[in-house]
Design a protein around this motif. Structure first.
Motif, PDB file in Angstrom:
ATOM      1  N   TYR A   6       0.788  -1.234   0.000  1.00 11.55           N
ATOM      2  CA  TYR A   6       0.000   0.000   0.000  1.00 11.55           C
ATOM      3  C   TYR A   6       0.824   1.290   0.000  1.00 11.55           C
ATOM      4  N   TYR A  11       1.695   0.570  -5.909  1.00 19.17           N
ATOM      5  CA  TYR A  11       0.277   0.573  -5.517  1.00 19.17           C
ATOM      6  C   TYR A  11      -0.407   1.854  -5.998  1.00 19.17           C
ATOM      7  N   PRO A  29     -10.440   1.252  -2.267  1.00 15.61           N
ATOM      8  CA  PRO A  29     -10.209   0.702  -0.930  1.00 15.61           C
ATOM      9  C   PRO A  29     -11.319  -0.238  -0.435  1.00 15.61           C
ATOM     10  N   THR A  32     -10.459  -3.834  -2.311  1.00 18.73           N
ATOM     11  CA  THR A  32      -9.117  -4.439  -2.297  1.00 18.73           C
ATOM     12  C   THR A  32      -9.098  -5.800  -1.602  1.00 18.73           C
TER      13      THR A  32
END
Length: 84
Positions: A6, A11, A29, A32
């Motif tokens: 992250y 990322y 988010p 994920t």
């Protein structure tokens, strides 16, 4: 533990590519965990964004490498493709 890297530039690149091609209204988010579980359970090194969820109505493959760490595994994003 399996997770994305992250805090890395790769990322951020995945996030940018995902938002570029995705037509979903759900923020990255929130999906994920589902993406990680799908990749890990199937044993693939990619995540497929189906054509019906993409802006340009094409399949999009988001490619990853799996790295082993002392705390588990990290998927690092390596790029995007339109086919395998």
């Amino acid at each position: 533990m399996i997770e994305f890297d992250y805090q890395s530039e790769n990322y951020r690149k995945f996030s940018k590519d995902f938002y570029t091609f995705s037509s979903m209204s759900i923020p990255l988010p929130f999906v994920t965990d589902h993406i990680l579980k799908s990749i890990a359970n199937i044993g693939n090194n990619y995540f497929l964004l189906n054509y019906d969820k993409s802006n340009d109505k094409q399949n999009h493959y988001f490619m990853f490498t799996l790295k082993t760490t002392t705390n588990g595994y990290i998927y690092e994003y390596i790029g995007h493709r339109l086919s395998l």
